[in-house]
Design a protein around this motif. Structure first.
Motif, PDB file in Angstrom:
ATOM      1  N   ASP A   1       0.883  -1.165   0.000  1.00 32.51           N
ATOM      2  CA  ASP A   1       0.000   0.000   0.000  1.00 32.51           C
ATOM      3  C   ASP A   1       0.922   1.216   0.000  1.00 32.51           C
ATOM      4  O   ASP A   1       1.565   1.526   1.007  1.00 32.51           O
ATOM      5  N   LEU A   2       0.996   1.886  -1.135  1.00 32.86           N
ATOM      6  CA  LEU A   2       2.039   2.897  -1.341  1.00 32.86           C
ATOM      7  C   LEU A   2       1.529   4.006  -2.248  1.00 32.86           C
ATOM      8  O   LEU A   2       0.964   3.738  -3.314  1.00 32.86           O
ATOM      9  N   THR A   3       1.726   5.255  -1.820  1.00 38.29           N
ATOM     10  CA  THR A   3       1.424   6.416  -2.657  1.00 38.29           C
ATOM     11  C   THR A   3       2.723   7.029  -3.136  1.00 38.29           C
ATOM     12  O   THR A   3       3.559   7.434  -2.315  1.00 38.29           O
ATOM     13  N   LEU A   4       2.902   7.097  -4.448  1.00 36.83           N
ATOM     14  CA  LEU A   4       4.084   7.715  -5.034  1.00 36.83           C
ATOM     15  C   LEU A   4       3.711   9.097  -5.563  1.00 36.83           C
ATOM     16  O   LEU A   4       2.908   9.210  -6.492  1.00 36.83           O
ATOM     17  N   VAL A   5       4.259  10.132  -4.964  1.00 38.87           N
ATOM     18  CA  VAL A   5       4.064  11.499  -5.443  1.00 38.87           C
ATOM     19  C   VAL A   5       5.216  11.816  -6.394  1.00 38.87           C
ATOM     20  O   VAL A   5       6.379  11.829  -5.977  1.00 38.87           O
TER      21      VAL A   5
ATOM     22  N   TYR B   1      -3.541   5.860 -11.049  1.00 41.36           N
ATOM     23  CA  TYR B   1      -2.903   7.136 -11.393  1.00 41.36           C
ATOM     24  C   TYR B   1      -3.892   8.279 -11.205  1.00 41.36           C
ATOM     25  O   TYR B   1      -5.085   8.148 -11.482  1.00 41.36           O
ATOM     26  N   GLU B   2      -3.374   9.418 -10.738  1.00 37.90           N
ATOM     27  CA  GLU B   2      -4.170  10.641 -10.663  1.00 37.90           C
ATOM     28  C   GLU B   2      -3.255  11.841 -10.875  1.00 37.90           C
ATOM     29  O   GLU B   2      -2.175  11.915 -10.284  1.00 37.90           O
TER      30      GLU B   2
ATOM     31  N   SER C   1      -5.399   1.218  -1.216  1.00 32.44           N
ATOM     32  CA  SER C   1      -5.137  -0.211  -1.282  1.00 32.44           C
ATOM     33  C   SER C   1      -4.298  -0.461  -2.523  1.00 32.44           C
ATOM     34  O   SER C   1      -4.744  -0.203  -3.639  1.00 32.44           O
ATOM     35  N   GLY C   2      -3.082  -0.907  -2.342  1.00 29.60           N
ATOM     36  CA  GLY C   2      -2.178  -1.098  -3.463  1.00 29.60           C
ATOM     37  C   GLY C   2      -1.366   0.149  -3.740  1.00 29.60           C
ATOM     38  O   GLY C   2      -1.372   1.121  -2.978  1.00 29.60           O
ATOM     39  N   ALA C   3      -0.670   0.142  -4.856  1.00 35.07           N
ATOM     40  CA  ALA C   3       0.180   1.276  -5.227  1.00 35.07           C
ATOM     41  C   ALA C   3      -0.581   2.241  -6.120  1.00 35.07           C
ATOM     42  O   ALA C   3      -1.410   1.836  -6.934  1.00 35.07           O
ATOM     43  N   ARG C   4      -0.305   3.522  -5.973  1.00 34.96           N
ATOM     44  CA  ARG C   4      -0.889   4.536  -6.843  1.00 34.96           C
ATOM     45  C   ARG C   4       0.123   5.661  -7.048  1.00 34.96           C
ATOM     46  O   ARG C   4       1.013   5.875  -6.217  1.00 34.96           O
ATOM     47  N   VAL C   5      -0.026   6.356  -8.157  1.00 31.55           N
ATOM     48  CA  VAL C   5       0.868   7.456  -8.507  1.00 31.55           C
ATOM     49  C   VAL C   5       0.073   8.751  -8.554  1.00 31.55           C
ATOM     50  O   VAL C   5      -0.982   8.813  -9.205  1.00 31.55           O
ATOM     51  N   LEU C   6       0.557   9.772  -7.852  1.00 30.78           N
ATOM     52  CA  LEU C   6      -0.003  11.116  -7.932  1.00 30.78           C
ATOM     53  C   LEU C   6       1.013  11.975  -8.680  1.00 30.78           C
ATOM     54  O   LEU C   6       2.110  12.236  -8.169  1.00 30.78           O
ATOM     55  N   GLU C   7       0.666  12.389  -9.889  1.00 32.37           N
ATOM     56  CA  GLU C   7       1.565  13.235 -10.670  1.00 32.37           C
ATOM     57  C   GLU C   7       1.244  14.698 -10.400  1.00 32.37           C
ATOM     58  O   GLU C   7       0.104  15.141 -10.553  1.00 32.37           O
TER      59      GLU C   7
END
Length: 573
Positions: A468-472, A519-520, A537-543
């Motif tokens: 569970d990870l948010t990548l900015v 992605y967002e 929940s899970g990995a997501r990318v915030l650009e």
């Protein structure tokens, strides 16, 4: 037992010894020569004794292992087949060497009789990492005690180790029953391990209390670099000294920590410093490097986890443990730094607020300040949060904008600062998140080039553990940090864009879609703060798209504000 083992028997014994040494996570890359390891690991994973992570890219696999070791504080093994597969681990091994992380490289090799014959995928693997990793060339005839000893050393000693395992003959187990491919070491060995204590877990920090006493008097600053831990904060608080703590130091908390310390080192306050105590590995700024390299000062540098004391100017007296003080210093010295820090922080914040509100950009263009984005990320690091920070501008922006966090609230802020490279940061973040499953949330803050450098880190198979990870991702379409250095000056303008800025124009949304990663695109600070408060929940990318056009001017602006905050004719000197 000293007789020859089968390939599968040797692989099983190596894995059992790793388990006894505290290894609970193993990263595996596919290959033929490593087949006996792969089958045994699959069985161990199914039995619940080990957690297996399969990756197809060895470079990403190495950094995943690094992240798992950083997050769990345990030794972690990464298993590869023979040939170039082993060489691809070098960047992660180098980082582990410089940070003291316990990575065990298990490289499957051809038997010695095939070396130098031109046999397929046969090269010089043993010792391929040179000074960066201890190496043991393991044969089928190794004695049980000898194997146990060298694996125990690999799991308990700081830094990486290579176990180069020569596998000969049939590479698959003779028994087709998966239940025979792995079994946990016998109860006697397990009991001995438990009686001795869990040798796998390494304390996050060591705070020695028997350091030499430091006399009061010299105007002193404590510099806390990467992995300094709470010892730096405790010394600064006991003495009442200013604390210049980098975000990944583990010491940017409490009443002595300064938000804008490195900027204040460009002002007249720096000229009054008489002594510096360096703890951890500071790497972020030239003002700090200049301070700790000044032969006119008394510089004390404490050895880190890797055994090295940071002393770029070769002027420091090296200490094995953190020193101590018997009583607090006169508070006047710290209060001047504290007042300047408060004034400078207010000047920066008000200036950013005015720029954000009064300087709208053309429609569709990025209108967010990178510093403002860093402030939101720093504020999102609440209690029990993990933050993984990429090299280059993100960690430096955070160093200016992150208000020191409250004491007694556990946070874990880390980055690959041993060599400060952008290699493998996505995989490192994934590993750290998987290694710290009890964290309230895990955030990674990366620049676009850092993210693109390791997009294979998003390639996680359907059966693999997922974080569970948010990548900015702070996307300024290139390498903005170079614009603040000498090569960003006007005389190099014609060449700069191509050979330093390296614009790429990559569609991050499409890239994330290819990896089945959420992605967002975030275009305002309010939405960024909301997103970082969520628990995905899970990995997501915030650009977050920003411009790099003003980076050089921004650096000059910060220096000017620092001068305003510390007037040269301060009457309190």
């Amino acid at each position: 037992m000293t007789g020859e083992r089968t390939a599968s028997g040797l692989a099983l014994e190596v894995l059992q010894q790793l388990w006894l040494g505290g290894v609970r996570d193993v990263v595996l890359c596919p290959g033929s020569r490593s087949a006996p390891f792969a089958l045994a690991l699959d069985s161990a994973d199914r039995s619940g004794d080990l957690r297996l992570h399969v990756r197809v890219d060895e470079r990403s696999a190495g950094f995943l292992a690094l992240g798992l070791s950083t997050g769990s504080r345990r030794p972690v093994a990464v298993v590869t087949t023979s040939g170039t597969a082993v060489g691809n681990l070098l960047p992660a091994v180098m980082e582990a060497h410089h940070t003291g992380r316990r990575i065990v490289v298990v490289s499957a090799d051809r038997p010695e009789r095939l070396r130098g014959t031109g046999a397929n995928q046969t090269t010089v693997q043993a010792g391929i990492f040179g000074t960066f990793a201890r190496c043991h060339d393991v044969t089928a005839g190794v004695a049980v005690d000898g194997l146990s000893s060298l694996v125990a050393q690999a799991c308990s000693g700081a830094g990486p180790t290579q176990l180069n395992v020569q596998l000969d003959g049939d590479l698959t187990p003779p028994d087709p029953d998966p239940l025979t491919w792995w079994h946990r070491p016998d109860n006697r060995a397990t009991a001995q391990l438990r009686q001795a204590g869990d040798v796998g877990v390494q304390p996050s920090v060591s705070v020695p209390t028997d350091g030499e006493p430091l006399p009061l008097g010299p105007r002193t600053v404590v510099v806390a670099g990467d992995d300094a831990g709470p010892a730096a904060r405790m010394l600064a608080e006991a003495a009442g000294w200013p604390l210049v703590a980098e975000p990944t130091s583990g010491a940017r908390i409490g009443r002595q920590a300064l938000r804008t310390g490195r900027l204040l080192l460009t002002t007249a306050l720096r000229d009054e410093v008489e002594r510096v105590v360096v703890i951890g590995h500071p790497t972020l700024s030239r003002p700090v490097t200049g301070l700790i390299s000044d032969s006119a000062l008394e510089v004390l540098s404490v050895r880190g986890r890797s055994g090295v004391a940071t002393d770029p100017g070769r002027v420091a007296r090296v200490l094995d443990v953190v020193p101590r003080v018997e009583a607090p210093e006169d508070p006047t010295w710290f209060r001047r730094w504290q007042a300047a820090d408060e004034r400078l922080s207010q000047l920066i914040d008000s200036g950013l607020a005015a720029a954000q509100g009064d300087s709208p950009r053309a429609s569709g263009a990025p209108d967010l300040s990178p510093l403002a984005v860093a402030a939101v990320v720093g504020a999102a690091v609440g209690a029990h949060t993990t933050l993984v920070v990429g090299s280059s501008n993100p960690v430096r922006d955070l160093d200016v904008m992150a208000t020191p966090w409250p004491a007694l609230e556990h946070r874990f802020v880390v980055g690959n600062r041993g060599l400060a490279g952008i290699d493998g940061m996505v995989s490192t973040a994934v590993g750290i998140a998987l290694g710290r499953p009890r964290a309230a949330r895990t955030i990674a803050y990366l620049g676009d080039l850092t993210f693109l450098h390791d997009t294979n880190g998003l390639m996680v198979g359907p059966s693999e553990p997922r974080p569970d990870l948010t990548l900015v991702v702070l996307n300024d379409d290139g390498g903005a940090i170079f614009s603040t250095l000498e090569q960003g000056g006007r005389r190099y303008a014609d060449a700069f864009e191509r050979v330093f800025a390296t614009p790429h124009g990559t569609d991050l949304a499409a890239l994330c879609a290819a990896h089945h990663t959420a992605y967002e695109r975030v275009d305002d600070l309010g939405r960024l703060a909301e997103a970082l408060a969520e628990s995905p929940s899970g990995a997501r990318v915030l650009e977050v798209r920003v411009s790099r056009a003003d980076r050089r001017a921004e650096a000059a602006w910060l220096r000017q504000l620092a001068e305003q905050a510390v007037p040269g004719d301060d009457p309190s000197r």
